[in-house]
Design a protein around this motif. Structure first.
Motif, PDB file in Angstrom:
ATOM      1  N   THR A  85      -7.361   4.204  -4.889  1.00  0.00           N
ATOM      2  CA  THR A  85      -8.608   5.163  -4.002  1.00  0.00           C
ATOM      3  C   THR A  85      -8.120   6.427  -4.241  1.00  0.00           C
ATOM      4  O   THR A  85      -7.077   6.847  -4.251  1.00  0.00           O
ATOM      5  N   LYS A 133      -5.197  -1.539  -7.364  1.00  0.00           N
ATOM      6  CA  LYS A 133      -6.319  -0.962  -7.003  1.00  0.00           C
ATOM      7  C   LYS A 133      -6.010   0.522  -6.459  1.00  0.00           C
ATOM      8  O   LYS A 133      -5.048   0.821  -5.637  1.00  0.00           O
ATOM      9  N   LYS A 172     -14.111   7.016  -6.559  1.00  0.00           N
ATOM     10  CA  LYS A 172     -13.741   6.878  -5.079  1.00  0.00           C
ATOM     11  C   LYS A 172     -12.593   5.554  -5.456  1.00  0.00           C
ATOM     12  O   LYS A 172     -11.695   5.498  -4.585  1.00  0.00           O
ATOM     13  N   GLU A 173     -12.932   4.784  -6.375  1.00  0.00           N
ATOM     14  CA  GLU A 173     -11.905   3.688  -6.556  1.00  0.00           C
ATOM     15  C   GLU A 173     -11.949   3.130  -7.950  1.00  0.00           C
ATOM     16  O   GLU A 173     -12.682   3.289  -8.596  1.00  0.00           O
ATOM     17  N   LYS A 174     -10.815   2.622  -8.258  1.00  0.00           N
ATOM     18  CA  LYS A 174     -10.387   1.933  -9.656  1.00  0.00           C
ATOM     19  C   LYS A 174      -9.708   0.827  -9.472  1.00  0.00           C
ATOM     20  O   LYS A 174      -8.497   0.863  -8.818  1.00  0.00           O
ATOM     21  N   ARG A 175      -9.910  -0.304 -10.343  1.00  0.00           N
ATOM     22  CA  ARG A 175      -9.075  -1.692 -10.195  1.00  0.00           C
ATOM     23  C   ARG A 175      -8.683  -1.898 -11.443  1.00  0.00           C
ATOM     24  O   ARG A 175      -9.273  -1.562 -12.597  1.00  0.00           O
ATOM     25  N   THR A 213       0.746  -1.254  -0.016  1.00  0.00           N
ATOM     26  CA  THR A 213      -0.165  -0.080  -0.033  1.00  0.00           C
ATOM     27  C   THR A 213       0.910   1.170  -0.149  1.00  0.00           C
ATOM     28  O   THR A 213       1.607   1.544   0.759  1.00  0.00           O
ATOM     29  N   ASP A 221      -9.409  10.251  -2.299  1.00  0.00           N
ATOM     30  CA  ASP A 221     -10.196  10.930  -1.548  1.00  0.00           C
ATOM     31  C   ASP A 221      -9.810  12.281  -1.650  1.00  0.00           C
ATOM     32  O   ASP A 221      -8.924  12.892  -0.851  1.00  0.00           O
ATOM     33  N   SER A 274      -4.614   9.725  -2.160  1.00  0.00           N
ATOM     34  CA  SER A 274      -4.881   8.625  -2.878  1.00  0.00           C
ATOM     35  C   SER A 274      -3.954   7.427  -2.239  1.00  0.00           C
ATOM     36  O   SER A 274      -2.914   7.649  -1.921  1.00  0.00           O
TER      37      SER A 274
END
Lengths: 113, 113
Positions: free
Chosen positions: B65, B63, B55-58, B20, B67, B73
């Motif tokens: 995010t 992935k 909000k989110e993309k995969r 992450t 905000d 991000s």
């Protein structure tokens, strides 16, 4: 798969000399960019080019810098009188239109002695 | 002035774990945020783009995010592999004709077998 190409891969020059860095963007792309990255630092925007003219330039892009798209395929960056601090990787990028990712070339490493 | 901050320290994780990475920004309201991968001596390679209203993309094991309230991000790589070892760059993209990118310094990721 189409790709952005750049030549030369490495350019060594003496301070005060002129250099031209060359790029061939992807053929149907419309927006072109030059960025530079000094070793260990962030990628920095230099200039954007659209419809045969500069659309935006950064503070770095002073009178010593110029860009040209002479023949519809090549996109060049000229530095008229190089300085030591111009030593960096120079990346060309292009996009086909709004709302698309930028495609980067492999870069030209410029070393000013 | 606009500022983008990414994890300054290198991230070391074990193969198979989730990595992450964080990107925080200030004094900016990007229309898009993009993540790129950069290997040593190479140009950035596009990974994912996320818009301000998403909000989110995969994409496969990736992935992202976004905000816009926190101005942050997060970029996740699941089931990480040694081949994922690289520097990951966050770039902010303003609306308008120019689409120039403003870059973070990047986070170095090492995935150990």
């Amino acid at each position: 798969e189409p790709e952005v190409t750049q030549t030369p891969s490495h350019q060594v020059t003496q301070m005060g000399q002129e250099v031209i860095l060359r790029c061939v963007p992807i053929s149907n792309h419309l927006y072109f960019y030059w960025y530079r990255q000094i070793l260990g630092q962030k990628v920095e925007f230099l200039v954007s080019f659209y419809n045969n003219e500069i659309s935006e330039k950064s503070e770095i892009f002073d009178d010593q810098f110029s860009v040209e798209r002479p023949d519809g395929s090549n996109f060049t960056l000229k530095i008229r009188s190089t300085k030591l601090e111009d030593s960096a990787m120079y990346f060309c990028a292009s996009i086909v239109a709004h709302d698309n990712e930028q495609f980067f070339g492999p870069g030209t490493r410029l070393t000013v002695l | 002035s606009q500022k983008i901050e990414q994890n300054s320290e290198a991230l070391n994780i074990q193969e198979g774990k989730t990595a992450t990475l964080t990107c925080n920004y200030t004094n900016y309201s990007p229309a898009y945020l993009q993540w790129y991968r950069q290997d040593p001596g190479r140009g950035p390679v596009f990974l994912l783009l996320i818009r301000e209203n998403e909000k989110e993309k995969r994409k496969e094991r990736l992935k992202v995010t976004f905000d816009t309230t926190l101005k942050q991000s997060l970029f996740h790589i699941t089931a990480s592999q040694p081949a994922d070892s690289a520097t990951y760059l966050c770039a902010l993209d303003g609306a308008g004709n120019n689409r120039k990118l403003i870059w973070g310094l990047g986070t170095s990721l090492a995935v150990n077998p």
